[in-house]
Design a protein around this motif. Structure first.
Motif, PDB file in Angstrom:
ATOM      1  N   UNK A 168      36.568  49.049  39.398  1.00 51.56           N
ATOM      2  CA  UNK A 168      34.840  48.770  39.036  1.00 51.56           C
ATOM      3  C   UNK A 168      34.517  47.550  38.994  1.00 51.56           C
ATOM      4  N   UNK A 169      35.081  46.712  38.236  1.00 58.79           N
ATOM      5  CA  UNK A 169      34.290  45.417  38.443  1.00 58.79           C
ATOM      6  C   UNK A 169      33.894  45.041  39.387  1.00 58.79           C
ATOM      7  N   UNK A 170      35.092  44.456  40.493  1.00 56.02           N
ATOM      8  CA  UNK A 170      34.478  44.184  41.672  1.00 56.02           C
ATOM      9  C   UNK A 170      33.604  44.895  42.652  1.00 56.02           C
ATOM     10  N   UNK A 171      33.252  46.142  41.624  1.00 57.84           N
ATOM     11  CA  UNK A 171      32.134  46.748  43.031  1.00 57.84           C
ATOM     12  C   UNK A 171      31.135  46.441  42.634  1.00 57.84           C
ATOM     13  N   UNK A 172      30.351  45.590  41.670  1.00 59.40           N
ATOM     14  CA  UNK A 172      29.471  45.050  40.901  1.00 59.40           C
ATOM     15  C   UNK A 172      29.603  43.577  42.150  1.00 59.40           C
ATOM     16  N   UNK A 173      29.806  43.140  43.064  1.00 60.80           N
ATOM     17  CA  UNK A 173      29.831  42.045  43.902  1.00 60.80           C
ATOM     18  C   UNK A 173      29.092  42.626  44.870  1.00 60.80           C
ATOM     19  N   UNK A 175      26.232  43.222  48.664  1.00 64.27           N
ATOM     20  CA  UNK A 175      26.659  42.506  50.233  1.00 64.27           C
ATOM     21  C   UNK A 175      26.798  41.553  50.303  1.00 64.27           C
ATOM     22  N   UNK A 176      25.913  40.752  49.682  1.00 64.26           N
ATOM     23  CA  UNK A 176      25.808  39.076  50.542  1.00 64.26           C
ATOM     24  C   UNK A 176      26.661  38.465  49.035  1.00 64.26           C
ATOM     25  N   UNK A 177      27.883  38.855  48.727  1.00 67.12           N
ATOM     26  CA  UNK A 177      28.423  38.204  47.895  1.00 67.12           C
ATOM     27  C   UNK A 177      27.410  37.854  46.158  1.00 67.12           C
ATOM     28  N   UNK A 178      26.354  38.126  46.110  1.00 69.88           N
ATOM     29  CA  UNK A 178      26.266  38.077  44.510  1.00 69.88           C
ATOM     30  C   UNK A 178      26.197  39.356  43.893  1.00 69.88           C
ATOM     31  N   UNK A 179      25.961  39.674  42.697  1.00 68.70           N
ATOM     32  CA  UNK A 179      25.696  40.740  41.993  1.00 68.70           C
ATOM     33  C   UNK A 179      24.902  42.364  42.293  1.00 68.70           C
ATOM     34  N   UNK A 180      25.160  42.837  42.504  1.00 68.75           N
ATOM     35  CA  UNK A 180      24.270  44.107  42.991  1.00 68.75           C
ATOM     36  C   UNK A 180      24.503  45.176  41.598  1.00 68.75           C
ATOM     37  N   UNK A 181      23.996  46.150  42.355  1.00 67.99           N
ATOM     38  CA  UNK A 181      23.995  47.254  40.878  1.00 67.99           C
ATOM     39  C   UNK A 181      23.435  48.220  41.486  1.00 67.99           C
ATOM     40  N   UNK A 182      24.216  49.516  41.565  1.00 70.84           N
ATOM     41  CA  UNK A 182      23.696  50.778  42.752  1.00 70.84           C
ATOM     42  C   UNK A 182      24.666  52.151  42.152  1.00 70.84           C
ATOM     43  N   UNK A 183      23.927  53.159  42.336  1.00 77.06           N
ATOM     44  CA  UNK A 183      24.620  55.026  41.649  1.00 77.06           C
ATOM     45  C   UNK A 183      25.950  54.296  41.943  1.00 77.06           C
ATOM     46  N   UNK A 184      26.524  54.132  42.720  1.00 78.86           N
ATOM     47  CA  UNK A 184      27.771  54.125  43.123  1.00 78.86           C
ATOM     48  C   UNK A 184      28.682  53.436  41.707  1.00 78.86           C
ATOM     49  N   UNK A 185      27.994  52.126  41.764  1.00 85.84           N
ATOM     50  CA  UNK A 185      28.225  51.841  40.138  1.00 85.84           C
ATOM     51  C   UNK A 185      28.459  51.989  38.641  1.00 85.84           C
ATOM     52  N   UNK A 186      27.611  52.944  38.564  1.00 90.37           N
ATOM     53  CA  UNK A 186      27.421  53.346  37.644  1.00 90.37           C
ATOM     54  C   UNK A 186      29.040  54.339  37.404  1.00 90.37           C
ATOM     55  N   UNK A 187      28.561  55.230  38.549  1.00 93.43           N
ATOM     56  CA  UNK A 187      29.150  56.748  38.819  1.00 93.43           C
ATOM     57  C   UNK A 187      31.173  56.358  38.317  1.00 93.43           C
ATOM     58  N   UNK A 188      31.314  54.572  39.224  1.00 95.29           N
ATOM     59  CA  UNK A 188      32.572  54.457  38.917  1.00 95.29           C
ATOM     60  C   UNK A 188      32.931  53.910  37.717  1.00 95.29           C
ATOM     61  N   UNK A 189      32.098  53.519  36.903  1.00 97.88           N
ATOM     62  CA  UNK A 189      31.555  53.093  36.075  1.00 97.88           C
ATOM     63  C   UNK A 189      31.764  54.142  34.707  1.00 97.88           C
ATOM     64  N   UNK A 190      30.886  55.257  34.894  1.00 97.27           N
ATOM     65  CA  UNK A 190      31.870  56.362  33.431  1.00 97.27           C
ATOM     66  C   UNK A 190      33.110  57.206  33.866  1.00 97.27           C
ATOM     67  N   UNK A 191      33.404  56.517  35.260  1.00 99.34           N
ATOM     68  CA  UNK A 191      34.928  57.433  35.618  1.00 99.34           C
ATOM     69  C   UNK A 191      36.277  56.392  35.188  1.00 99.34           C
TER      70      UNK A 191
END
Lengths: 269, 324
Positions: A168-173, A175-191
């Protein structure tokens, strides 16, 4: 005429009530729902595990928990954070390290034991409903005596929850290697949050944290831990079902994004 | 308003469900209705009851198939026109009608080693902190209604397990003593597993569901006891830790439970009438006062050779020596 009771003529005889149960409420509903829910989840999980695809979203670094850690030859190199050590034979799941332990953790969990003994094994199907087995020895002999090893499954589950947290932590990387944040991150984090809550609310964890002590007053820190776990532990059943839900939702979302059924909803980057 | 009831009538030789139409008023509980049945239609209906407040644990019975206290089951919880079926506890031998012989529970309780304070403490010198004794106190709420014992499928559906299995009520007793800050016995976990049959429990939680005192029997007593047993018997890491760090507490195995010989009961036929029943009142009885509720054939104190309980001091004479 009024009479008084005397010793029974045949000591030991129970009341001869012909009906097997006199319960008239819908006692069969809870076991039915349990069987339906658990079977549906297991079927979904088995199908997903043996699909061997749609588990990694390259752009956003999402890895589904059903394939984590990915350790077979088939794994996409970027998704294999812990190396690719196992052969890619179809029968070996990508997460061959974690899935057996997670299965054992849930199988020996005190809540799931109650759930499947009641619903699958009908032992008993509901309170005051006969269990319908000729003999009953409980968890006194092979194989059920191994339920006593639940704490070892718990230790493994802690390690695997750590790996899920890493995912869940590395999913915050982005597409360009910088920090990104999407709905998928929220779902992974909640899980992951729910997985931790389920894992540490385990009865074995409660025992290890302080339940085994006889004098709480001599161990104030462990007492506080025990109190905290006890509070979570009352929700162990709810957490067991919630985590089944979050696991399935997380996996489905990542499968859908990986298969391009719909794009990930990005908040930034 | 009159309502339909079915009550099991009979004794150990057999019986059947009998129908009654009984008046029910607002605010009444099932025990009130049973009393009205006795007053108006069935004066010889046998029913054990005492406090009518859910604190004595006497009026345990099965109402519409669920083990419950009759005094705590409100009539308003049933639908209008619903037939209420009342039967005795299934797990125990029936004596008559709704009265069962629950002596199984007392026998199992006698087998349980009593509270054993440290040998150098006298009564009056016990000091403990509330936080230490709190867990044990939950289990002191038990009113011994034996609904948990009755609903436990280990003995309810398998009579043959009664010898090896003590039941949830005795498991909370075991947990109460094992968690007690002043109990000096170290073999309680082993006793729970080998003599009480803790391993038979498959934690299906029916005991917790029926407990009228809402004791968390499974979560707070049985599962913690199971985990303590694992510490002692099944966990190699705990075993190694104790060996390496020389920690005290690796329990010695419990002494095997002595085989219990049931006391020979010889009914005193002189006190029975020609129908084999006890006299109804003291006018027709040979002695003053009502017949003993335990039966006239039971003498107190109970003969010691019929009891499998052993006082801790018999096994550990140092307790008595230290007190002297």
């Amino acid at each position: 005429m009024t009479t008084t009771a005397v010793r029974p003529a045949r000591p030991g005889a129970r009341a001869a009530i012909s009906a097997r149960t006199l319960r008239r409420d819908r006692w069969w509903l809870a076991p039915l729902l349990t069987v339906t829910g658990l079977t549906a989840w297991v079927v979904y999980a088995v199908v997903r595990v043996y699909l061997h695809k749609w588990y990694w979203v390259e752009d956003h670094h999402y890895l589904t928990p059903f394939y984590s850690p990915c350790i077979t030859d088939r794994c996409v190199p970027d998704a294999a954070h812990f190396g690719r050590v196992l052969p890619g034979w179809w029968i070996i799941p990508e997460a061959a390290f974690s899935l057996p332990f997670l299965l054992l953790f849930r199988l020996s969990c005190y809540y799931y034991r109650r759930a499947y003994y009641r619903s699958y094994w009908a032992s008993p199907p509901a309170c005051a409903v006969p269990d319908g087995h000729k003999r009953y020895t409980g968890e006194t002999r092979f194989p059920l005596i191994f339920q006593n090893g639940h704490r070892y499954a718990f230790y493994a589950a802690v390690v695997i929850s750590g790996i899920n947290t890493f995912d869940a932590a590395i999913a915050f990387r982005g597409a360009d290697g910088k920090v990104g944040f999407g709905l998928g991150n929220l779902i992974l984090l909640g899980n992951v949050v729910m997985l931790w809550a389920y894992t540490i609310s385990c009865h074995s964890c409660r025992h290890i944290m302080g339940g085994r002590l006889r004098h709480f007053s001599r161990h104030p820190l462990r007492y506080r831990l025990w109190t905290f776990i006890s509070r979570l532990n009352t929700r162990h059943m709810e957490l067991a079902w919630i985590t089944l839900g979050t696991l399935a939702v997380t996996d489905f979302y990542i499968m859908a994004v990986a298969a391009d059924w719909f794009p990930d909803l990005r908040f930034f980057n | 308003m009159k309502r339909h009831f079915r009550v099991w009538r009979g004794d150990a030789t057999g019986g059947r469900l009998e129908d009654f139409q009984v008046e029910v008023n607002e605010g009444e509980v099932v025990l009130d209705v049973i009393h009205r049945m006795q007053a108006t239609q069935a004066p010889d209906l046998a029913c054990r009851w005492n406090c009518k407040a859910g604190k004595c644990g006497s009026c345990s019975m099965e109402i519409n198939g669920m083990p419950r206290l009759a005094c705590m089951t409100r009539m308003s919880t049933f639908a209008d026109g619903e037939t209420v079926t009342i039967t005795p506890l299934r797990t125990f031998p029936v004596i008559r009608d709704l009265v069962t012989d629950v002596s199984f529970n007392y026998e199992k309780a006698r087998e349980m080693p009593a509270f054993a304070p440290p040998p150098n403490l006298r009564p009056g010198e016990y000091r403990m902190q509330q936080v230490d004794v709190e867990r044990s106190q939950e289990f002191r709420k038990c009113i011994e209604c034996f609904l948990c014992q009755n609903t436990c499928h280990v003995i309810r559906d398998h009579e043959e397990n009664k010898r090896a299995f003590s039941g949830p009520r005795l498991f909370i007793r075991a947990a109460e003593l094992d968690m007690h800050p002043l109990d000096a016995r170290t073999d309680r976990k082993d006793f729970a597993q080998s003599a009480q049959g803790l391993g038979y429990c498959n934690i299906t939680k029916c005991c917790t569901e029926v407990c009228p005192e809402h004791i968390k029997i499974t979560d707070n007593a049985i599962i913690p006891m199971k985990e303590r047993v694992v510490d002692n018997r099944y966990d190699p890491l705990v075993f190694l830790g104790r060996k390496i760090f020389r920690r005290r507490g690796l329990d010695e195995p419990a002494p095997p439970s002595p085989a219990r010989q049931p006391a020979a009961v010889v009914p005193q036929t002189t006190t029975l009438d020609e129908q084999g029943r006890l006299p109804l009142s003291e006018f027709t009885f040979e002695r003053p006062g009502a017949p003993s509720p335990y039966g006239e054939d039971v003498q107190f104190p109970l003969p010691a050779d019929g009891i499998s309980y052993h006082h801790p001091s018999e096994e550990r004479p140092e307790i008595d020596q230290a007190r002297d």
